[in-house]
Scaffold this active site. Sequence first.
Site, PDB file in Angstrom:
ATOM      1  N   HIS A  70      -8.481   1.543  -6.025  1.00 28.86           N
ATOM      2  CA  HIS A  70      -7.704   0.635  -5.176  1.00 28.86           C
ATOM      3  C   HIS A  70      -6.240   1.012  -5.313  1.00 28.86           C
ATOM      4  CE1 HIS A  70     -11.247  -1.697  -4.552  1.00 28.86           C
ATOM      5  NE2 HIS A  70     -11.454  -1.687  -5.847  1.00 28.86           N
ATOM      6  N   TYR A  78       0.804  -1.229   0.000  1.00 32.06           N
ATOM      7  CA  TYR A  78       0.000   0.000   0.000  1.00 32.06           C
ATOM      8  C   TYR A  78       0.835   1.276   0.000  1.00 32.06           C
ATOM      9  CZ  TYR A  78      -3.860  -3.154   0.989  1.00 32.06           C
ATOM     10  OH  TYR A  78      -4.787  -4.164   0.908  1.00 32.06           O
TER      11      TYR A  78
HETATM   12  C1  DHK Z   1      -7.668  -1.856   0.045  1.00 37.49           C
HETATM   13  C2  DHK Z   1      -8.042  -2.812   0.917  1.00 37.49           C
HETATM   14  O1  DHK Z   1      -8.178  -2.536   2.211  1.00 37.49           O
HETATM   15  C3  DHK Z   1      -8.234  -4.209   0.489  1.00 37.49           C
HETATM   16  O2  DHK Z   1      -9.202  -4.880   1.264  1.00 37.49           O
HETATM   17  C4  DHK Z   1      -8.578  -4.316  -0.975  1.00 37.49           C
HETATM   18  C5  DHK Z   1      -7.631  -2.075  -1.413  1.00 37.49           C
HETATM   19  C6  DHK Z   1      -7.594  -3.518  -1.801  1.00 37.49           C
HETATM   20  C7  DHK Z   1      -6.581  -1.206  -2.077  1.00 37.49           C
HETATM   21  O3  DHK Z   1      -5.764  -1.708  -2.840  1.00 37.49           O
HETATM   22  O4  DHK Z   1      -6.615   0.012  -1.862  1.00 37.49           O
HETATM   23  O5  DHK Z   1      -8.592  -5.659  -1.367  1.00 37.49           O
END
Ligand code: DHK
Length: 155
Positions: free
Chosen positions: A111, A34
Amino acid sequence: MSDATPADAAQRLPILLLNGPNLNTLGTREPAIYGSETLADVVDLAERTAAELGFGLRAAQTNHEGQMLDWIHESVGRISGIVINPGGWTHTSVALADALVVPGVPIMEVHISNVHKREAFRHHSYVSPLAEGVIAGYGIRGYEFAIRRLAELIG
Ligand code: DHK
């Protein structure tokens, strides 16, 4: 859109930026997936992008699904479009999908990670059939791209 005046901005309803569960932990949560930017960085980027395009921005994040549904219901007639990262609810929540139809405004789904490169359970989205566009795998820049596209759609 780049020649929007302050008067245009005043007449336009704001864009609603919604982030779902666990996105408050951005910056420390699985940074290899992330990234290292925080939710505050996301909101700052989104505010700057919306302002450049002549829109105000309302931003909210919650870990509580009912709260998210209430915010969406309360937005009726008050917003021009929605940018949403539904987090895990993307893959599980019929209730969220049902709520997102209520305001009747264009929706962009974001996402941060490329969900299609990840576990199979992340490949299905209840939100995508409602969205004008889906952006995945561009890190937090996806929020900027989503706001730019939403502004084009709103006109
Ligand atoms: C964010 C989340 O919290 C996950 O549950 C998803 C998404 C993906 C992201 O890539 O921002 O699967």
